[in-house]
Write a protein that holds these residues in place. Structure first.
Motif, PDB file in Angstrom:
ATOM      1  N   VAL A 167      23.789 -10.887  35.045  1.00  0.00           N
ATOM      2  CA  VAL A 167      22.800 -10.909  36.124  1.00  0.00           C
ATOM      3  C   VAL A 167      21.385 -11.021  35.560  1.00  0.00           C
ATOM      4  N   ALA A 168      21.105 -10.249  34.487  1.00  0.00           N
ATOM      5  CA  ALA A 168      19.776 -10.316  33.892  1.00  0.00           C
ATOM      6  C   ALA A 168      19.501 -11.706  33.342  1.00  0.00           C
ATOM      7  N   GLU A 169      20.513 -12.290  32.724  1.00  0.00           N
ATOM      8  CA  GLU A 169      20.335 -13.631  32.175  1.00  0.00           C
ATOM      9  C   GLU A 169      20.093 -14.650  33.278  1.00  0.00           C
ATOM     10  N   LEU A 170      20.854 -14.529  34.397  1.00  0.00           N
ATOM     11  CA  LEU A 170      20.637 -15.445  35.523  1.00  0.00           C
ATOM     12  C   LEU A 170      19.226 -15.287  36.093  1.00  0.00           C
ATOM     13  N   ALA A 171      18.790 -14.029  36.226  1.00  0.00           N
ATOM     14  CA  ALA A 171      17.444 -13.807  36.753  1.00  0.00           C
ATOM     15  C   ALA A 171      16.387 -14.376  35.814  1.00  0.00           C
ATOM     16  N   LEU A 172      16.586 -14.121  34.486  1.00  0.00           N
ATOM     17  CA  LEU A 172      15.637 -14.650  33.510  1.00  0.00           C
ATOM     18  C   LEU A 172      15.643 -16.168  33.518  1.00  0.00           C
ATOM     19  N   ALA A 173      16.850 -16.770  33.603  1.00  0.00           N
ATOM     20  CA  ALA A 173      16.936 -18.230  33.626  1.00  0.00           C
ATOM     21  C   ALA A 173      16.252 -18.788  34.867  1.00  0.00           C
ATOM     22  N   ARG A 174      16.458 -18.101  35.994  1.00  0.00           N
ATOM     23  CA  ARG A 174      15.816 -18.570  37.225  1.00  0.00           C
ATOM     24  C   ARG A 174      14.310 -18.482  37.111  1.00  0.00           C
ATOM     25  N   GLU A 175      13.816 -17.351  36.561  1.00  0.00           N
ATOM     26  CA  GLU A 175      12.378 -17.197  36.398  1.00  0.00           C
ATOM     27  C   GLU A 175      11.825 -18.224  35.425  1.00  0.00           C
ATOM     28  N   THR A 176      12.566 -18.423  34.326  1.00  0.00           N
ATOM     29  CA  THR A 176      12.129 -19.407  33.331  1.00  0.00           C
ATOM     30  C   THR A 176      12.095 -20.808  33.928  1.00  0.00           C
ATOM     31  N   ASP A 177      13.142 -21.145  34.678  1.00  0.00           N
ATOM     32  CA  ASP A 177      13.190 -22.479  35.287  1.00  0.00           C
ATOM     33  C   ASP A 177      12.069 -22.659  36.304  1.00  0.00           C
ATOM     34  N   SER A 178      11.761 -21.607  37.064  1.00  0.00           N
ATOM     35  CA  SER A 178      10.668 -21.703  38.032  1.00  0.00           C
ATOM     36  C   SER A 178       9.343 -21.943  37.321  1.00  0.00           C
ATOM     37  N   ASP A 179       9.127 -21.173  36.218  1.00  0.00           N
ATOM     38  CA  ASP A 179       7.897 -21.377  35.444  1.00  0.00           C
ATOM     39  C   ASP A 179       7.834 -22.792  34.881  1.00  0.00           C
ATOM     40  N   GLU A 180       8.985 -23.254  34.363  1.00  0.00           N
ATOM     41  CA  GLU A 180       9.022 -24.589  33.784  1.00  0.00           C
ATOM     42  C   GLU A 180       8.752 -25.656  34.842  1.00  0.00           C
ATOM     43  N   LEU A 181       9.306 -25.472  36.048  1.00  0.00           N
ATOM     44  CA  LEU A 181       9.083 -26.422  37.121  1.00  0.00           C
ATOM     45  C   LEU A 181       7.612 -26.468  37.517  1.00  0.00           C
ATOM     46  N   ALA A 182       6.985 -25.282  37.624  1.00  0.00           N
ATOM     47  CA  ALA A 182       5.565 -25.256  37.974  1.00  0.00           C
ATOM     48  C   ALA A 182       4.724 -25.934  36.895  1.00  0.00           C
ATOM     49  N   ARG A 183       5.081 -25.651  35.620  1.00  0.00           N
ATOM     50  CA  ARG A 183       4.330 -26.274  34.513  1.00  0.00           C
ATOM     51  C   ARG A 183       4.471 -27.788  34.530  1.00  0.00           C
ATOM     52  N   LEU A 184       5.715 -28.263  34.775  1.00  0.00           N
ATOM     53  CA  LEU A 184       5.936 -29.705  34.802  1.00  0.00           C
ATOM     54  C   LEU A 184       5.170 -30.366  35.951  1.00  0.00           C
ATOM     55  N   LYS A 185       5.162 -29.701  37.115  1.00  0.00           N
ATOM     56  CA  LYS A 185       4.397 -30.252  38.233  1.00  0.00           C
ATOM     57  C   LYS A 185       2.917 -30.367  37.882  1.00  0.00           C
ATOM     58  N   SER A 186       2.396 -29.286  37.223  1.00  0.00           N
ATOM     59  CA  SER A 186       0.992 -29.328  36.823  1.00  0.00           C
ATOM     60  C   SER A 186       0.731 -30.449  35.827  1.00  0.00           C
ATOM     61  N   GLU A 187       1.638 -30.613  34.864  1.00  0.00           N
ATOM     62  CA  GLU A 187       1.473 -31.678  33.873  1.00  0.00           C
ATOM     63  C   GLU A 187       1.554 -33.052  34.522  1.00  0.00           C
ATOM     64  N   VAL A 188       2.466 -33.198  35.499  1.00  0.00           N
ATOM     65  CA  VAL A 188       2.573 -34.485  36.192  1.00  0.00           C
ATOM     66  C   VAL A 188       1.277 -34.814  36.918  1.00  0.00           C
ATOM     67  N   ASP A 189       0.690 -33.798  37.572  1.00  0.00           N
ATOM     68  CA  ASP A 189      -0.587 -34.038  38.255  1.00  0.00           C
ATOM     69  C   ASP A 189      -1.668 -34.458  37.270  1.00  0.00           C
TER      70      ASP A 189
END
Length: 503
Positions: A167-189
């Protein structure tokens, strides 16, 4: 043969109505015996004259004479008298006694009341006994349910701890993926903005190239017209400027191409939860393989560190990774290192995980290696005993059957017996029923004999229910039969608990 030698005398004259009614009822009962008065008196050790007076109504008989007559008639008919008839005779007797002898009537009334009170006392005692037995059964059931509740709570807590890591790994992966998605969106802009600026720069450069090319064409035209040397110098300068502009335009085109490539959309994300979980499982597997591939001394150090700090989730993840992906020799070395440093419990825990996670072929290699370790064999016995216990408790029925066959072929009979014992005594009811279902009949009957001898009382009803649910009728009948023979004092309790569980 009926005796008619002494017929009943007619009712006496002047007999009161209640006494006459009583005498008529007694005479009817007496006539059904087919005996003379004298013979009946002899059989019941009474005076014939008194019996005659009782039956012709001249004297009210004592109540024991009436009850004795009831008994004799019941013996003759081989069936008790109807309660209504007995109550009518009793009422007639009390009425006749009240008229003929008030003192005896009062004594009889007191005796009746005493008998009634005594009957109530006996009924109360019987009810008290029944209630006491019911209370004891329910208290026993409460104790069993409380014990089972504690066991289930412990199992639940254990499973929660085991899943905390995932569960902790899933939560961490979800948080990491969310951060990565936000970063990628910012980089795309940002890249889109840079791309727009590059396009504007490219347009400016293109315009400059066009201007320079026009100037170059004009200069070449002037050169062909025979202008002076100074004009030739201007031609060379224009040529150089045009070359520089072309180089700059090419450089800008390359930058635009690089920006477009950088601005390409990110790799597609998993389309659904299954793909997402599968990707997480792959990452978890890769992580576990990496942990297992580290030097053994590093894993020993981390297991001790996690244990001392109380990081149970990290210790569990590392132990499971080692159990699943390490070679038997590596696991044996880690267990030895833990034991030598005083962490025997962690070593036993790792051995238990290997019994659950390791392949059967590797486990067959590991057990003899563990048994060789330790002074006087104590360490090896504890490690192998723990491993075999976890194997019998958690492995599927098909794995148990296959591994037992492997051990039997290798001649390791003591371990086969230990697995059978652990299954019969400690395997959960549902898994034990499944194992009985998958065994051949001879092995199943042998396991049933061990269950009868070793299984705790509180675990028997649950096993009976699971066997019934799997429709193991023959095995269920055999188990019940053996329980009734070898554990008769508990047998009824097993059945009652089983029925209570169905409610």
């Amino acid at each position: 043969m009926v005796d008619h030698s002494s017929p009943l005398r007619p009712l006496g004259e002047g007999v009161p109505e209640d006494a006459a009614r009583l005498a008529a009822a007694l005479r009817e009962l007496f006539s059904s015996l087919g005996l003379s008065v004298r013979r009946y008196a002899s059989r019941t050790h009474r005076n014939a004259g008194a019996v005659s007076r009782y039956l012709n109504g001249t004297r009210v008989p004592p109540w024991d004479f009436v009850t004795e007559l009831f008994i004799e008639v019941a013996k003759q008919k081989k069936a008790p008298l109807k309660q209504e008839a007995m109550e009518l005779i009793k009422e007639s007797h009390r009425n006749a006694l009240r008229v003929s002898n008030k003192r005896l009537h009062e004594v009889q009334t007191l005796q009746d009341q005493l008998e009634e009170a005594d009957a109530r006392v006996q009924q109360a005692a019987i009810r008290e006994q029944v209630l006491m037995e019911g209370l004891q059964l329910r208290e026993q059931r409460i104790a069993e349910l409380e014990t089972r509740h504690v066991e289930l709570s412990a199992r639940r807590d254990k499973e929660i701890r085991e899943r905390e890591g995932t569960v902790a790994e899933l939560a961490l992966a979800r948080e990491t993926d969310s951060d990565e998605l936000a970063r990628l969106k910012s980089e795309v802009d940002q890249l889109r903005a840079e791309l727009q600026r590059a396009k504007e720069s490219s347009a400016v450069a293109e315009e400059r190239c066009r201007t320079l090319e026009e100037r170059l064409a004009a200069a070449e035209e002037q050169a062909r017209a025979g202008h002076e040397a100074m004009e030739s110098d201007k031609l060379e300068e224009a040529q150089r400027s045009a070359d520089e502009a072309k180089a700059l335009a090419e450089e800008l085109r390359q930058q635009i191409a690089d920006l477009k490539a950088a601005a390409e959309p990110a790799p597609p994300r998993p389309r659904n939860a299954d793909e997402y979980l599968q990707s997480l499982e792959e990452r978890a597997r890769e992580k576990a393989q990496q942990l297992a591939g580290r030097p053994p001394e590093l894993n020993v150090r981390d297991l001790i560190r996690f244990s001392v700090k109380g990081h149970n989730t990290q210790r569990y993840e590392l132990a499971v990774a080692l159990a699943k992906w390490s070679a038997p020799e590596t696991v044996r070395g880690i267990c030895q290192g833990l034991w030598d440093k005083g962490f025997s419990t962690v070593a036993q825990e790792l051995a238990g995980h290997t019994a659950v996670e390791m392949s059967l072929a590797d486990l067959r290699v590991l057990l003899p290696l563990l048994l060789e370790d330790g002074e006087n064999g104590r360490q090896g016995r504890q490690l192998t005993d723990g491993a075999l216990y976890h194997f019998a408790y958690f492995r599927s029925s098909s794995e148990v059957i296959t591994f037992v066959r492997m051990l039997s072929e290798a001649g390791w009979t003591p371990w086969v017996n230990q697995i059978d014992t652990n299954c019969a005594q400690d395997r959960t009811a549902d898994r034990l029923a499944e194992l009985l279902r998958d065994l051949d009949p001879e092995a199943a009957y042998a396991l049933i004999e061990m269950i009868v001898r070793l299984r705790r009382s509180r675990d028997i009803p649950g096993l009976l229910l699971q066997m019934e649910a799997l429709e193991l009728d023959a095995y269920l009948e055999r188990l019940l039969s053996r329980l009734s023979e070898q554990r008769p004092d508990e047998y009824e309790g097993f059945l009652e608990a089983m029925e209570l569980a169905k409610e």
